[in-house]
Design a protein around this motif. Structure first.
Motif, PDB file in Angstrom:
ATOM      1  N   GLY A 396       7.587 -35.574  23.018  1.00 32.05           N
ATOM      2  CA  GLY A 396       6.621 -35.342  24.087  1.00 32.05           C
ATOM      3  C   GLY A 396       6.899 -34.017  24.777  1.00 32.05           C
ATOM      4  O   GLY A 396       8.052 -33.645  24.986  1.00 32.05           O
ATOM      5  N   GLU A 398       5.532 -31.689  28.180  1.00 30.87           N
ATOM      6  CA  GLU A 398       4.711 -31.532  29.380  1.00 30.87           C
ATOM      7  C   GLU A 398       5.123 -30.240  30.076  1.00 30.87           C
ATOM      8  O   GLU A 398       6.282 -30.090  30.472  1.00 30.87           O
ATOM      9  CB  GLU A 398       4.880 -32.720  30.338  1.00 30.87           C
ATOM     10  CG  GLU A 398       4.155 -33.968  29.892  1.00 30.87           C
ATOM     11  CD  GLU A 398       4.021 -34.995  31.010  1.00 30.87           C
ATOM     12  OE1 GLU A 398       4.157 -34.606  32.183  1.00 30.87           O
ATOM     13  OE2 GLU A 398       3.802 -36.171  30.687  1.00 30.87           O
ATOM     14  N   ASN A 439       7.673 -42.121  26.386  1.00 31.14           N
ATOM     15  CA  ASN A 439       6.669 -42.436  27.410  1.00 31.14           C
ATOM     16  C   ASN A 439       7.310 -42.915  28.714  1.00 31.14           C
ATOM     17  O   ASN A 439       6.805 -42.627  29.805  1.00 31.14           O
ATOM     18  CB  ASN A 439       5.688 -43.478  26.876  1.00 31.14           C
ATOM     19  CG  ASN A 439       4.770 -42.904  25.803  1.00 31.14           C
ATOM     20  OD1 ASN A 439       4.496 -41.703  25.795  1.00 31.14           O
ATOM     21  ND2 ASN A 439       4.313 -43.754  24.893  1.00 31.14           N
ATOM     22  N   ARG A 442       8.592 -39.742  30.405  1.00 29.74           N
ATOM     23  CA  ARG A 442       7.465 -38.956  30.932  1.00 29.74           C
ATOM     24  C   ARG A 442       6.942 -39.564  32.229  1.00 29.74           C
ATOM     25  O   ARG A 442       6.713 -38.860  33.217  1.00 29.74           O
ATOM     26  CB  ARG A 442       6.338 -38.880  29.905  1.00 29.74           C
ATOM     27  CG  ARG A 442       6.616 -37.949  28.736  1.00 29.74           C
ATOM     28  CD  ARG A 442       5.450 -37.936  27.742  1.00 29.74           C
ATOM     29  NE  ARG A 442       4.210 -37.614  28.415  1.00 29.74           N
ATOM     30  CZ  ARG A 442       3.184 -38.453  28.531  1.00 29.74           C
ATOM     31  NH1 ARG A 442       3.272 -39.688  28.028  1.00 29.74           N
ATOM     32  NH2 ARG A 442       2.084 -38.087  29.137  1.00 29.74           N
ATOM     33  N   GLN A 446       7.028 -37.912  36.055  1.00 21.55           N
ATOM     34  CA  GLN A 446       5.747 -37.687  36.739  1.00 21.55           C
ATOM     35  C   GLN A 446       5.787 -38.227  38.159  1.00 21.55           C
ATOM     36  O   GLN A 446       5.192 -37.651  39.078  1.00 21.55           O
ATOM     37  CB  GLN A 446       4.614 -38.357  35.953  1.00 21.55           C
ATOM     38  CG  GLN A 446       4.228 -37.626  34.678  1.00 21.55           C
ATOM     39  CD  GLN A 446       3.228 -38.408  33.841  1.00 21.55           C
ATOM     40  OE1 GLN A 446       2.836 -39.528  34.187  1.00 21.55           O
ATOM     41  NE2 GLN A 446       2.811 -37.829  32.725  1.00 21.55           N
TER      42      GLN A 446
END
Length: 644
Positions: A396, A398, A439, A442, A446
């Protein structure tokens, strides 16, 4: 002797393939279309992309250089007649001339050296210069006295080579041939001219002051090898891709310069002083048609009148001018050179009372550089490999960028989260664990990474424990046991501006590549072999165990008491390429072996990271392929802080 471009093994000149790794010694891979191209080709036969190894060649009459009054060894035939496009500089026909030698380049009272682009038709062969330097160190003598003599023009490059100063081109080869001195250096002929950017309206006054400051630093470096003249010809002043001042080549003192007016030339015939820098700056302002601001006019006047006598005084004056120009929110920090011995430190300048640079670097105090982020780019890709039927890797990315650009202020605020997991546990196991871990991490950041600072070590550990717990709970829920319990490795990179943190569990790795330090493995695998080495066991014994590569910890199989992630913080103080890799990519020292021919070019802003990731996957499939392959590339470019 042929040096393998991949593993650096020394091969016989007759070898077509490396005896160590099997790489071709006669062909290379086109960087654009991946076609196989002969090493002596200038361009790809398939797509036309530049593939050749090109150097900048410098030629001068040896007798003219060493004794301008001696014409016995100097041929009366112009070089432009003897050497034409397509001919070779050397008798061995290794270096082929690519550009014309203009006759007017030879018309000078001191026989100015000629420059020309040269194609290396045998790029894997050890250079003659390297052979001569090794022979000198070992006290050996070559049969030919002429061949064994290093040209006078090459000596300043050799003396400065150890500094690895970005402003000084690196030398590749040098030799004497008949009455000629020939040297080959890094080709910077296509680099941007300083004058071109100096004249642009978008170039700030602070940037101009920074270039002036860099010239004062190069002046001190060049003084030790009598090459300060290199700073006095405008066409020789270039900029690299990060707009750092660089020289196309070195000029020995004294030299008559074609780019300097007659009255200036007359002054330069005298012993060089820092007044010469003032003349260069005046010429830059004049040719760029850029108005000199008042404080600069005063400084140039003081230089001409001798009120500024030392290079240290001149640097201090430049800093004072910058302080007068800046706004209350800005701080001027000149772009300072970085010694090769330590990328995070800078040698302090001598005081005004002493301008002696004879002191060794080790005896000088150091200060920490102030850097800021200029760009942050990334790319990621995963592949099942050649032997697996499903992919248990997951990743992932970001990234958040906030860019502010004003006439006198540029600011890039960036935040990046990069997570790579290599799952285990079979079908419907490993891929579930790796995706769940990514996930979970992440989502955690966040919610909890809300400030312009990196999360604390405690916060990063908490995130890893949550990911472990999520997988552990699923194992308990499904009543999985033994090898059926799913799990995953983890390597995670967090970047906030020029600060970074890495956390990892298992054998997925983080590498860092920089021009000064090369490729470094940042993480240490959590496996039995490494555990034994940490206990003092020798590597050969530790990895002779049948379970040497068995993981000592992973996310998911056990509760958080069995997981102890390694968390490390560091600063990004030079241009860096970070590589997050699953073991399908890192196995068999693949990245270490192919660093020079594949990874190093990815440090350049002009190289596409997406293509780089694809090339890494293809390379891993070619040489490994036994496992899933995942790679994340992160390119962080930095520059000294001009505005804060």
């Amino acid at each position: 002797m042929l040096i393998c471009p991949q593993c650096k093994f020394e091969n016989s000149n007759s070898n077509k393939f490396c005896q160590n790794c099997g790489a071709s010694l006669t062909h290379k891979v086109c960087p654009e279309c991946s076609a196989s191209v002969p090493v002596n080709s200038q361009s790809c036969h398939k797509c036309g992309a530049d593939c050749g190894t090109v150097w900048w060649g410098i030629l001068a009459q040896a007798a003219a250089r060493e004794n301008l009054g001696d014409g016995e060894a100097t041929s009366s035939v112009p070089l432009s007649s003897r050497l034409t496009v397509g001919s070779y500089l050397d008798h061995e026909q290794r270096y082929q001339i690519l550009t014309e030698l203009l006759p007017n380049q030879e018309q000078s009272k001191v026989n100015t050296a000629i420059g020309v682009k040269v194609l290396d038709c045998q790029p894997y062969q050890i250079s003659l210069l390297e052979t001569m330097l090794v022979n000198q160190q070992q006290g050996l003598v070559t049969p030919s006295a002429e061949v064994s003599k290093i040209p006078h023009l090459a000596k300043p490059y050799i003396d400065l080579k150890a500094l690895e100063h970005p402003g000084i081109p690196q030398i590749h080869d040098a030799w004497l041939q008949n009455s000629l001195e020939l040297i080959l250096i890094e080709d910077r002929s296509d680099w941007q001219h300083l004058l071109d950017l100096w004249k642009k309206d978008t170039t700030s006054s602070l940037q101009i002051l920074d270039w002036c400051y860099q010239m004062t630093q190069l002046w001190s470096v060049l003084e030790s090898v009598n090459c300060r003249q290199s700073l006095l010809e405008l066409t020789n002043l270039r900029l690299d891709e990060d707009q750092t001042l660089a020289l196309r080549q070195l000029y020995l003192e004294p030299v008559e310069l074609p780019d300097v007016a007659e009255e200036t030339s007359a002054q330069l015939k005298q012993p060089l002083t820092i007044k010469a820098l003032g003349l260069v700056w005046q010429k830059l302002f004049k040719q760029s048609q850029r108005t000199q601001f008042g404080v600069i006019v005063q400084m140039l006047g003081d230089l001409e009148q001798g009120k500024i006598e030392t290079i240290a005084q001149l640097r201090s004056r430049l800093k004072n001018i910058a302080d007068e120009l800046q706004t209350p929110t800005e701080t001027f920090v000149p772009k300072l050179e970085i010694p090769a011995s330590s990328p995070t430190t800078l040698q302090l300048e001598p005081s005004d009372e002493s301008d002696d640079f004879s002191t060794t670097n080790d005896e000088l105090p150091t200060i920490i550089l102030s850097m800021q982020l200029s760009s942050l780019e990334d790319a990621g890709r995963t592949d099942v490999g050649r032997q697996r039927h499903h992919n248990e890797d997951y990743f992932g990315i970001e990234t958040k960028l906030n860019k502010l650009e004003l006439p006198r202020n540029r600011l890039l605020q960036a935040r990046g989260l990069y997570v790579l997991c290599d799952g285990m546990g079979g079908h419907a196991g490993g891929e579930v664990a790796s995706e769940l871990a990514v996930n979970t991490l992440r989502q955690y950041f966040q919610e909890h990474w809300t400030t312009d600072q990196l999360p604390s070590e405690q916060s990063i550990r908490e995130a890893v424990y949550l990911a472990n717990q999520a997988i552990y709970d699923l194992n308990q829920q499904d009543a999985r046991s033994g090898v059926g319990r799913m799990g995953t490795t983890l390597v995670m990179l967090l970047i906030q501006d020029t600060y970074a943190a890495v956390a990892h569990v298992g054998d997925s790795r983080l590498y860092r590549l920089t021009r000064k330090r090369g490729l470094e493995q940042i993480t240490v695998d959590h496996e039995v072999g490494q555990r034994e080495m940490s206990r003092g066991v020798e590597a050969s014994i530790a990895y002779a165990r049948p379970d040497a590569y068995q993981l000592t910890q992973a996310l998911g199989p056990r509760d958080e008491h069995s997981v102890n992630p390694d968390v490390t913080f560091f600063e990004i103080n030079q241009d860096s390429l970070f590589i997050l890799a699953s073991d399908g990519l890192s196995d068999n020292d693949l990245l270490e072996i192919h660093c020079q021919n594949l990874l190093l070019s990815l440090l350049s802003s002009g190289t596409n990271l997406e293509g780089g990731v694809i090339d890494l996957i293809d390379l891993a499939n070619q040489h490994n392929g036994h496992d899933n392959i995942t790679a994340i590339l992160v390119r962080a470019k930095v520059r000294p802080t001009l505005e804060k």
